[in-house]
Design a protein around this motif. Structure first.
Motif, short mmCIF file in Angstrom:
data_model
loop_
_atom_site.label_atom_id
_atom_site.label_comp_id
_atom_site.label_asym_id
_atom_site.label_seq_id
_atom_site.Cartn_x
_atom_site.Cartn_y
_atom_site.Cartn_z
N ASP A 113 0.81 -1.22 0.00
CA ASP A 113 0.00 0.00 0.00
C ASP A 113 0.84 1.27 0.00
N ASN A 114 2.15 1.12 -0.14
CA ASN A 114 3.04 2.26 -0.15
C ASN A 114 3.96 2.15 -1.37
N ILE A 115 3.99 3.19 -2.20
CA ILE A 115 4.78 3.16 -3.44
C ILE A 115 6.27 2.96 -3.15
N ILE A 121 10.69 -3.54 -2.57
CA ILE A 121 10.40 -4.96 -2.79
C ILE A 121 10.92 -5.41 -4.15
N VAL A 122 10.74 -4.58 -5.16
CA VAL A 122 11.25 -4.90 -6.50
C VAL A 122 12.77 -5.09 -6.47
N LYS A 123 13.48 -4.18 -5.80
CA LYS A 123 14.93 -4.28 -5.70
C LYS A 123 15.35 -5.56 -4.98
N LEU A 152 -1.16 -5.52 6.33
CA LEU A 152 -2.61 -5.38 6.26
C LEU A 152 -3.01 -4.27 5.29
N PRO A 153 -3.95 -4.53 4.40
CA PRO A 153 -4.44 -3.47 3.51
C PRO A 153 -5.37 -2.54 4.28
N LYS A 154 -5.83 -1.50 3.61
CA LYS A 154 -6.69 -0.53 4.28
C LYS A 154 -8.06 -1.09 4.61
#
Length: 211
Positions: A113-115, A121-123, A152-154
């Motif tokens: 939920d955070n850019i 995570i990609v790295k 947890l999502p929103k």
């Protein structure tokens, strides 16, 4: 007039994309008795009432059909994070060990939920792939095997919506994994919000099965 992912009219129509909240005004420009269909995989009672208002649905002639969102070909798993969160090591299971080709990796979506967190995570996954001798990557995902939600999502409906992206093809089986902080297993669920409450209850059931 067909509105797909109709929950976005309510979720996004207030701040993120205000035009979504005004879709009901389109009815004024359509021929009388033009049918309007709104479909969504997740629809809470609150969102349903909001849609009726924003889309100008008339209760006297409108019809609501709940087909349910049971997906017998999908498995839901709640796992606690066992490593430092900034290490992202809890995501290592996404790339199996002892593989030699990218084709051996299950097609996976990872949601954060955070850019900024998503970029980290990609790295992390790129570094993990290079350690295992895999350098080629693809992004044309047609059939998804695994969905992973980082923390947890929103809302619970948001997780259900994301989990539903897996195993959409007939005969295909999928897995949705919710990775939650260890604290979610021990917090008092009475003081948490609806999404956290549901996820925590699922986490506690999962833990009791393991022990």
């Amino acid at each position: 007039m067909v509105i797909d992912k109709a929950h976005c009219v309510s979720h996004w129509g207030t701040n993120f994309c205000k035009q979504y909240g005004t879709l009901g005004s389109v009815c004024a420009f359509l021929p009388r008795d033009t049918p309007i269909v709104a479909v969504t995989a997740t629809l809470t009672a609150c969102v349903r009432r909001d849609l009726h208002s924003k889309l100008d649905f008339l209760k006297s002639i409108g019809r609501f059909h709940n087909a349910g969102n049971d997906r017998p070909n999908m498995s839901l798993v709640v796992r606690s994070m066992e490593h430092l969160q900034n290490s992202f090591a809890d995501l290592d299971f996404v790339i199996p060990e002892n593989i030699s080709s990218i084709d051996e990796i299950p097609k996976t979506y990872i949601y954060a939920d955070n850019i900024k967190t998503g970029g980290k995570i990609v790295k992390h996954l790129k570094k993990l792939m290079s350690k295992r001798g895999i350098t080629n990557q693809g992004c044309n995902v047609s059939d998804v095997d695994v969905i992973v939600q980082w923390k947890l999502p929103k809302s619970l409906s948001q997780f259900v919506q994301r989990a539903g992206r897996a195993a959409r093809q007939p005969g295909h089986k999928g897995l949705a994994v919710l990775l939650v902080e260890r604290a979610a297993y021990s917090k008092n669920i009475e003081i948490l919000g609806p999404a956290a409450t549901a996820a925590t209850e699922a986490a506690q059931k999962c833990k009791s099965r393991r022990t």
